[in-house]
Motif scaffolding. Structure first.
Motif, PDB file in Angstrom:
ATOM      1  N   UNK A   1     -36.736  -5.500  27.830  1.00 15.62           N
ATOM      2  CA  UNK A   1     -36.156  -6.354  26.783  1.00 15.62           C
ATOM      3  C   UNK A   1     -36.877  -7.690  26.721  1.00 15.62           C
ATOM      4  N   UNK A   2     -37.194  -8.289  27.909  1.00 19.43           N
ATOM      5  CA  UNK A   2     -37.878  -9.595  27.927  1.00 19.43           C
ATOM      6  C   UNK A   2     -39.252  -9.483  27.299  1.00 19.43           C
ATOM      7  N   UNK A   3     -39.982  -8.382  27.556  1.00 18.26           N
ATOM      8  CA  UNK A   3     -41.313  -8.194  26.971  1.00 18.26           C
ATOM      9  C   UNK A   3     -41.213  -8.052  25.467  1.00 18.26           C
ATOM     10  N   UNK A   4     -40.177  -7.319  24.995  1.00 15.53           N
ATOM     11  CA  UNK A   4     -40.011  -7.155  23.549  1.00 15.53           C
ATOM     12  C   UNK A   4     -39.733  -8.487  22.872  1.00 15.53           C
ATOM     13  N   UNK A   5     -38.864  -9.316  23.483  1.00 13.40           N
ATOM     14  CA  UNK A   5     -38.544 -10.608  22.886  1.00 13.40           C
ATOM     15  C   UNK A   5     -39.765 -11.556  22.877  1.00 13.40           C
ATOM     16  N   UNK A   6     -40.648 -11.424  23.863  1.00 12.99           N
ATOM     17  CA  UNK A   6     -41.838 -12.271  23.933  1.00 12.99           C
ATOM     18  C   UNK A   6     -42.984 -11.719  23.102  1.00 12.99           C
ATOM     19  N   UNK A   7     -42.831 -10.485  22.553  1.00 12.27           N
ATOM     20  CA  UNK A   7     -43.857  -9.931  21.697  1.00 12.27           C
ATOM     21  C   UNK A   7     -45.037  -9.390  22.456  1.00 12.27           C
ATOM     22  N   UNK A   8     -44.807  -8.763  23.577  1.00 11.70           N
ATOM     23  CA  UNK A   8     -45.910  -8.180  24.347  1.00 11.70           C
ATOM     24  C   UNK A   8     -45.460  -6.862  24.942  1.00 11.70           C
ATOM     25  N   UNK A   9     -46.416  -6.080  25.412  1.00 14.44           N
ATOM     26  CA  UNK A   9     -46.103  -4.789  26.015  1.00 14.44           C
ATOM     27  C   UNK A   9     -45.597  -4.992  27.440  1.00 14.44           C
ATOM     28  N   UNK A  10     -44.935  -3.959  27.959  1.00 13.91           N
ATOM     29  CA  UNK A  10     -44.418  -4.044  29.334  1.00 13.91           C
ATOM     30  C   UNK A  10     -45.575  -4.176  30.319  1.00 13.91           C
ATOM     31  N   UNK A  11     -46.643  -3.436  30.080  1.00 11.43           N
ATOM     32  CA  UNK A  11     -47.787  -3.494  30.993  1.00 11.43           C
ATOM     33  C   UNK A  11     -48.346  -4.915  31.071  1.00 11.43           C
ATOM     34  N   UNK A  12     -48.514  -5.567  29.898  1.00 13.97           N
ATOM     35  CA  UNK A  12     -49.026  -6.953  29.884  1.00 13.97           C
ATOM     36  C   UNK A  12     -48.052  -7.885  30.584  1.00 13.97           C
ATOM     37  N   UNK A  13     -46.766  -7.680  30.335  1.00 11.42           N
ATOM     38  CA  UNK A  13     -45.750  -8.526  30.954  1.00 11.42           C
ATOM     39  C   UNK A  13     -45.783  -8.403  32.469  1.00 11.42           C
ATOM     40  N   UNK A  14     -45.936  -7.157  32.985  1.00 10.02           N
ATOM     41  CA  UNK A  14     -45.985  -6.983  34.427  1.00 10.02           C
ATOM     42  C   UNK A  14     -47.207  -7.692  35.029  1.00 10.02           C
ATOM     43  N   UNK A  15     -48.345  -7.686  34.291  1.00  4.68           N
ATOM     44  CA  UNK A  15     -49.555  -8.327  34.823  1.00  4.68           C
ATOM     45  C   UNK A  15     -49.355  -9.846  34.982  1.00  4.68           C
ATOM     46  N   UNK A  16     -48.747 -10.484  34.012  1.00  2.00           N
ATOM     47  CA  UNK A  16     -48.527 -11.939  34.114  1.00  2.00           C
ATOM     48  C   UNK A  16     -47.437 -12.258  35.138  1.00  2.00           C
ATOM     49  N   UNK A  17     -46.465 -11.337  35.259  1.00  2.00           N
ATOM     50  CA  UNK A  17     -45.387 -11.582  36.217  1.00  2.00           C
ATOM     51  C   UNK A  17     -45.918 -11.479  37.637  1.00  2.00           C
ATOM     52  N   UNK A  18     -46.799 -10.472  37.899  1.00  2.00           N
ATOM     53  CA  UNK A  18     -47.369 -10.345  39.240  1.00  2.00           C
ATOM     54  C   UNK A  18     -48.289 -11.540  39.559  1.00  2.00           C
ATOM     55  N   UNK A  19     -49.058 -11.975  38.573  1.00  2.00           N
ATOM     56  CA  UNK A  19     -49.991 -13.103  38.816  1.00  2.00           C
ATOM     57  C   UNK A  19     -49.253 -14.422  38.999  1.00  2.00           C
ATOM     58  N   UNK A  20     -48.100 -14.585  38.334  1.00  2.00           N
ATOM     59  CA  UNK A  20     -47.342 -15.834  38.449  1.00  2.00           C
ATOM     60  C   UNK A  20     -48.052 -17.026  37.834  1.00  2.00           C
ATOM     61  N   UNK A  21     -48.946 -16.775  36.871  1.00  2.00           N
ATOM     62  CA  UNK A  21     -49.703 -17.854  36.225  1.00  2.00           C
ATOM     63  C   UNK A  21     -49.704 -17.657  34.717  1.00  2.00           C
ATOM     64  N   UNK A  22     -49.933 -18.743  34.021  1.00  2.00           N
ATOM     65  CA  UNK A  22     -50.025 -18.694  32.561  1.00  2.00           C
ATOM     66  C   UNK A  22     -51.420 -18.243  32.152  1.00  2.00           C
ATOM     67  N   UNK A  23     -51.592 -17.793  30.893  1.00  2.00           N
ATOM     68  CA  UNK A  23     -52.927 -17.352  30.430  1.00  2.00           C
ATOM     69  C   UNK A  23     -53.997 -18.427  30.561  1.00  2.00           C
ATOM     70  N   UNK A  24     -53.638 -19.696  30.276  1.00  2.00           N
ATOM     71  CA  UNK A  24     -54.634 -20.754  30.382  1.00  2.00           C
ATOM     72  C   UNK A  24     -55.090 -20.965  31.817  1.00  2.00           C
ATOM     73  N   UNK A  25     -54.199 -20.662  32.791  1.00  2.00           N
ATOM     74  CA  UNK A  25     -54.563 -20.811  34.184  1.00  2.00           C
ATOM     75  C   UNK A  25     -55.424 -19.657  34.675  1.00  2.00           C
ATOM     76  N   UNK A  26     -55.308 -18.516  34.025  1.00  2.00           N
ATOM     77  CA  UNK A  26     -56.096 -17.352  34.423  1.00  2.00           C
ATOM     78  C   UNK A  26     -57.473 -17.339  33.771  1.00  2.00           C
TER      79      UNK A  26
END
Length: 492
Positions: free
Chosen positions: A22-47
């Protein structure tokens, strides 16, 4: 790549206990992408990693060492210049569109490996601390007075704290122009700052010999002592050390150009109108600095009792040619002063001549050297008695007040060659005794009528001003005697 805001929204939903789907859907991204950012614990600009590799080949790699050698030899060489040299060295190797690529490479090299640049240090000014002054040329504005070119300069003085400015018209960078302009500015400011800074005024001093430069320095120090100001100068050739007034030059000239464009004309009927225009512009600009000026006025020291009015004084003898020589220039004076010794006070725009303590003549000042100005009114009385001297007179060209007089003389030479000098001198005599403007009008009328401009013809058109006889009427004082009895009657 997702944006930081999208990932932050996903993280907020997860912190609320929302499922990953549900959180991935509300943020407009796929579950796979959401899991990658959640595991990294960083924002896109930081990566995101900065790109340090080239995406295409450097077309100037083979010639870059040569380019660097040229830049090290002279850092002022521009990229377009070096690109033209490269094209001459290697015809058909480079395309014209690659000049921007070379300019970007040169800019990067200068920023990373080039020579250090000069640093400008921002200054903090305090109220009443100082004033800066300098001259600025005004030829580029093409101002005319009554249709004629008006080449001039402006003396510009600025209080460094409030940036309140004062200006005055002058015609050369001389000590007299500096002194008169500075005094006028100080009395306009209503007080005296602690310091006065100017440049070395090399244009004014360079023409002087060693003794003249020493005299210039002494007079400048005397002016500073009169106002109790500390004189300071910037280093030769370093204009930015006089930065406040230099910036005021630029801003004032910008404002003047716009004001002239709004006015729609750069021609003024007379100098006074142009001066009023300049002073109104300076007054308008100073209104925006009223707050800081009020603070500065409290810190300015009081003015002396009266201005110093400094000037150079020289003694000269009037030659038998009715002329004097002042600072390498020749001036005519009234012929009655021949043989006398005059005290000449040299001011910014004129010379004042004194015989003893009596003021006898005022002359417009010439700037430069080996120039002359002959006023026909000073010598006309002798010239009338000796008209034959006119033809070979060394300064004959100065005896044509306007172009109409010159055309009249040419017509006399053409139609009356034997009497031309005598007739023209008599015409000049009429201009000196009656009115130059009326004589010029008469000459124009005769020229239009194709009539020879003899003195008699001009005299018939120019009527002298009639002197009216004032008749006095006797007043009967007997009624006053009856009202005011005499002293003898009072004693009786």
């Amino acid at each position: 790549m997702k944006k930081d805001a999208e990932v932050m929204l996903y993280m907020r939903e997860r912190h609320k206990g929302t499922t990953q789907q549900v959180a991935a859907a509300r943020a407009g991204m796929s579950e796979r992408t959401a899991r990658r950012y959640e595991r990294a614990g960083k924002l896109p600009s930081q990566l995101k990693r900065p790109r340090i590799w080239r995406t295409r080949e450097n077309p100037f790699e083979e010639d870059w060492l040569w380019v660097v050698e040229q830049l090290q030899r002279d850092p002022a060489l521009q990229g377009a210049t070096l690109f033209a040299l490269l094209c001459a060295r290697h015809p058909s190797k480079y395309r014209p569109t690659q000049v921007r690529t070379l300019q970007r490479h040169i800019a990067t090299w200068k920023a990373t490996q080039g020579p250090d640049k000069e640093v400008y240090f921002e200054q903090v000014h305090t109220p009443g601390e100082g004033a800066q002054s300098d001259f600025t040329h005004m030829e580029e504005f093409n101002v005319t007075i009554a249709g004629e070119a008006f080449p001039h300069l402006l003396y510009h003085c600025v209080l460094t704290y409030s940036n309140v400015e004062a200006i005055s018209i002058c015609f050369a960078e001389t000590f007299e122009a500096l002194a008169e302009g500075l005094e006028r500015a100080l009395w306009q400011f209503g007080g005296v700052p602690a310091q006065h800074r100017t440049d070395h005024l090399s244009a004014a001093v360079r023409r002087l010999d060693k003794a003249g430069r020493e005299d210039w320095t002494q007079r400048y120090e005397a002016l500073m002592q009169h106002y109790a100001m500390t004189p300071t100068t910037n280093n030769a050739g370093v204009a930015h050390e006089n930065g406040d007034v230099e910036q005021s030059h630029y801003r004032f000239q910008q404002a003047l150009d716009q004001a002239l464009r709004v006015r729609g004309s750069r021609d003024f009927p007379d100098r006074a109108s142009y001066e009023r225009f300049l002073q109104d512009l300076a007054r308008y600009r100073n209104q925006t600095r009223a707050g800081r000026y009020a603070q500065e006025q409290q810190a300015l020291r009081p003015l002396p009792a009266q201005p110093l009015a400094p000037c150079r004084e020289v003694r000269v003898s009037v030659s038998r040619f009715s002329t004097i020589v002042v600072q390498g220039n020749m001036y005519s004076v009234p012929s009655r002063l021949i043989g006398a010794t005059l005290l000449i006070r040299v001011r910014a725009e004129h010379l004042e001549g004194y015989l003893g303590s009596k003021h006898v003549v005022t002359l417009p000042r010439l700037h430069g050297r080996a120039q002359h100005v002959i006023n026909y009114r000073h010598i006309i009385w002798s010239l009338v008695r000796k008209p034959g001297a006119f033809a070979a007179y060394r300064y004959r060209d100065d005896l044509y007040p306007t172009l109409a007089f010159r055309r009249a003389y040419d017509r006399l030479r053409s139609d009356l060659p034997a009497r031309a000098d005598r007739e023209y001198v008599r015409v000049l005599h009429l201009a000196a005794t009656l009115s130059e403007a009326e004589v010029e009008t008469a000459l124009l009328l005769l020229e239009e009528a194709k009539t020879v401009p003899t003195a008699e013809a001009v005299r018939d058109l120019v009527r002298p001003i009639e002197v009216r006889q004032v008749t006095t009427v006797p007043v009967n004082l007997q009624p006053y005697d009856q009202l005011l009895p005499s002293q003898r009657c009072a004693h009786a």
